[in-house]
Write a protein that holds these residues in place. Structure first.
Motif: not given
Length: 815
Positions: A365-374, A384-392
């Protein structure tokens, strides 16, 4: 005799009703045709250019050259003119040759014996069961090479079935070619152009409003795409249009280009807007895995930092398809092969790029969480984190990346620590920096202690002021009888004022789109703490607009006052403001003269209500294109009453030492002397009327040596008898010439230098409706000419000294 006449009338009615319909007894035989009820589309037989073969097709009925949007018997042409399209015995729609052989059929397996096909006004050919009225088949389900408004392309995740556009084989052969266009929803929905099954272009992922791999794609376009998803895993790409007068299409050409066209009513021709792919970098996988394409560079392909060409010889010969490989293994690879773990990997940031293919959506749900997951998964090579898509997240080689000058998204690629910019600092530098930083910190501490005491006193003072302001505001709000909305309710409605919901920014502050729990869409105007406007303007707008009710005034639904937060809640206007259409080269095409005249008339009636018909006599003082909002039907609504003034019953004009408004729209007596009246609004309306007729901003002539504004240009053209030079080419049409010239005359009457010479708004309405037939010649316009004593050198100095700023002037001392 009477019976015979009734029989003939009935027969004629049947013929008239059947002109858009095919039945078993009323068929289409070459060269006959049927036409939709609104005369927008025609269905009949045709031969492509340089071909004698005959096909059944649908095309725009009134546009030339003829543009086919659908073809039935694409793969089985007729070689003569014996063809017939009719309803067969099993209820299917069929194309037959002279020997009654079926060349094409709708192939409805559960057909009915009693059916008919009708050509609709949106170009869709619909086969129905006459008894139940149910749709059995429609041409939109089997598109050819063209996508028009209301057409849908579908894709089913579970079955893999897709509805695709397919190209012609050549300009003279409409049989199914090698290229196709459709939606691929397997991971994150995006659109592709395929050559057979090989992708040659993709749009990038859909973020709920736009495809993020198409720079400049705008979700607020009147004519644009949308994607819907149902609960069964079916994704649908829809081409929408909110303006019936706009005719556009997307055509997949025989050579694989997806071209956008629209019909220009002024030029009476199809106008090319753009195509995909647009350049070499749009070609799918142009630079191979881990390669980046940049159309502004030569060569266009390069490897990412930390990567090198897989085949140097191929790369040097400009064959980049083999792509790039890592120079240094990542930490997980080193551990797997028994090496030293070393330092942890990091991420390289690539700005404004088209993100690679094969992205997976994560629940982060956040860019920081996305980075940690990767980072915590050895298989993840980018995020990548983009509004409307969130974490890719990406687990495969990164393919089809290109650099954009702006837009796109930021991509973070995983690299070994040694490939990142990690420069070590010598011990001497560290010691020197420690001494300097220590001295600075000591000075800062002393300064902070002093400031803390000052801030405490200031906060105490401000808290007292806020409490006093809230008490005063509550009294005014109770008098205005305006609904109060809680701050948590508006935070939830706007998704915590998410940047994706931001509609725009004005002098008051940002405006956000929101949705209340009952589903009502709203626009929330939030007072910015940095705004030059404050409590006075906020309360002025609440008190003024809460007492007004008119179809051409924006409706205030409520407000919120909690602590330092002050917000106004309006009805949501989906088409934003007039300037977003009027001054945009593409969107202005949607405003034909009839629509512009309706907008002018609506603004007039709103002003008449403010000046004469409401219980309060109100001077707006900031009338301009950006303060005219447009609803879903492009009807105008006057907004932004923060600067408005209420006049007493016998009051005709007033003076102020605080001049507010926008340069270019302010009357001379108001800008120079601070004197305002109804005639001040009439002046602003005159400027707005000239802008609507010309399609140009009043300030767009700033660098012109002859005139300094649109007013000056219009006055000069009027005196030279060249009124046609003022008219926007988009609406330049002989049938409207008299009406447009009349409006320009009225606009010049409204911007006359002396207030007493300008008409009232009620007189303006009579002029517009031709109740006053003979219009007087306008006198000298305000701000029409540059000062004659300024020589060229002085003029050049002024150009360097001053600049145009489109923001509202909220506090200006009058001379």
């Amino acid at each position: 005799m009477v019976a015979l006449l009734l029989l003939l009338c009935f027969f004629c009615l049947q013929l008239g009703a059947a002109r858009d319909t095919i039945t078993s007894s009323q068929y289409v035989k070459d060269p006959d045709a049927i036409v939709s009820a609104g005369n927008k589309f025609k269905l009949g037989f045709f031969s492509p250019v340089n071909s004698t073969n005959r096909y059944v097709g649908i095309w725009f009925s009134s546009f030339t050259p003829i543009t086919r949007v659908w073809v039935a018997n694409r793969n089985k042409p007729l070689n003569d003119s014996s063809g017939v399209m009719t309803i067969s015995g099993d209820g299917n729609l069929v194309v037959l040759n002279g020997q009654k052989e079926t060349l094409w059929s709708s192939n409805v397996s559960n057909g009915v014996s009693n059916s008919s096909a009708r050509l609709m006004d949106d170009g869709n050919l619909v086969l129905r069961d006459i008894g139940s009225g149910n749709r059995l088949w429609e041409s939109f389900q089997e598109p050819s090479d063209t996508m028009i408004t209301n057409m849908r392309l579908t894709a089913k995740v579970r079955t893999g079935e897709k509805t695709l556009l397919s190209s012609w084989r050549s300009p003279s052969d409409p049989s199914i070619g090698t290229f196709s266009v459709g939606i691929d929803p397997v991971r994150i929905p995006q659109c592709f152009i395929w050559n057979h099954s090989h992708p040659i272009y993709r749009t990038g992922p859909w973020n709920g409003q736009v495809f993020i791999g198409i720079p400049g794609m705008n979700s607020v376009n009147i004519n644009g795409f949308d994607i819907e998803q149902d609960g069964n895993g079916t994704f649908t790409l829809i081409l929408n249009s909110a303006n019936e007068s706009y005719i556009g299409s997307f055509v997949l050409s025989y050579d694989g280009n997806f071209n956008e066209l629209y019909w220009d009513y002024g030029k009476e021709e199809w106008v090319y807007v753009g195509r995909l792919p647009n350049d070499e970098c749009d070609v799918y996988g142009k630079c191979g895995s881990f390669g980046i394409c940049n159309a502004k560079y030569s060569p266009i392909c390069s490897c990412m930092k930390g990567f090198e060409p897989k085949d140097a010889d191929e790369w040097n010969s400009r064959n980049w398809t083999s792509g790039c490989v890592r120079r240094r293994p990542m930490q997980c690879e080193r551990i797997q092969y028994g090496g030293e773990p070393g330092k942890e990997d990091g991420f390289l940031k690539l700005r404004t790029v088209k993100v690679p293919d094969f992205a997976d959506r994560s629940l982060a749900v956040s860019e920081q969480t996305c980075r940690e997951n990767c980072m915590n998964n050895c298989s993840c090579i980018a995020y990548a984190y983009y509004t409307g898509i969130r974490c890719m997240l990406w687990w495969e080689n990164l393919t089809d990346i290109r650099k954009f000058p702006s837009g796109g998204a930021d991509l973070y690629v995983r690299l070994a620590y040694s490939e990142l910019d990690n420069r070590t600092t010598s011990m001497k530098v560290i010691i020197g920096l420690t001494v300097v930083v220590g001295a600075i910190i000591s000075a800062i501490c002393v300064f902070c202690m002093w400031r803390r005491i000052a801030h405490y006193r200031e906060r105490k003072k401000r808290s007292m002021k806020i409490l006093l302001d809230e008490s005063m505001m509550q009294d005014d709000l109770n008098q205005a009888k305006l609904p109060l909305l809680s701050l948590p309710k508006l935070v939830a409605a706007t998704n915590n004022f998410d940047i994706a919901n931001k509609l725009g920014q004005g002098g008051f502050g940002p405006v956000y789109k929101g949705r209340l729990p009952d589903g009502q869409e709203i626009a929330v105007k939030r007072l910015s703490r940095a705004s030059g406007q404050g409590l006075e303007e906020f309360m002025n707008e609440v008190v003024v607009i809460s007492k007004l009710q008119h179809r051409n005034l924006v409706r205030l639904l409520g407000c919120c006052v909690e602590g330092e937060e002050k917000m106004l809640v309006y009805e949501y206007m989906p088409n934003k403001s007039l300037d977003a259409f009027l001054f945009d080269p593409l969107r202005k095409q949607l405003l034909d003269w009839n629509k512009r005249f309706d907008i002018v008339d609506g603004i007039c009636r709103g002003l008449l209500y403010l000046h004469r018909d409401s219980r309060l006599k109100i001077i707006h003082r900031d009338l301009k294109a950006s303060n005219i909002l447009l609803d879903e039907n492009l009807n105008p609504k006057i907004s932004d009453f923060g600067m408005a003034r209420i006049f007493g019953g016998n009051e005709d004009q007033a003076n102020t030492i605080r001049v507010v408004g926008t340069y270019g729209y302010m009357s001379p007596e108001y800008a120079i002397q601070g004197r305002f009246s109804e005639k001040s609004d009439v002046f602003s309306f005159g400027v707005l009327l000239l802008e609507i007729a010309s399609g140009r901003k009043n300030t767009s002539f700033y660098d012109c040596e002859q005139v300094s504004s649109l007013i000056g240009f219009a006055w000069k053209s009027w005196n030279e008898g060249n009124i046609g030079a003022i008219v926007d080419p988009v609406i330049s049409n002989p049938s409207f010439e008299v009406e447009v010239f009349r409006c320009i005359n009225i606009g010049l009457l409204c911007v006359q230098e002396l207030a007493r010479d300008r008409p009232t708004i009620s007189t303006v309405i009579s002029m517009l409706n031709s109740e006053i037939v003979d219009l007087p010649a306008p006198k000298q316009s305000a701000f029409a000419e540059r000062f004659s004593y300024l020589d060229k050198e002085s003029s050049e100095q002024n150009k360097q000294r001053y600049s145009i700023n489109n923001v509202s002037i909220t506090a200006l001392e009058a001379r």
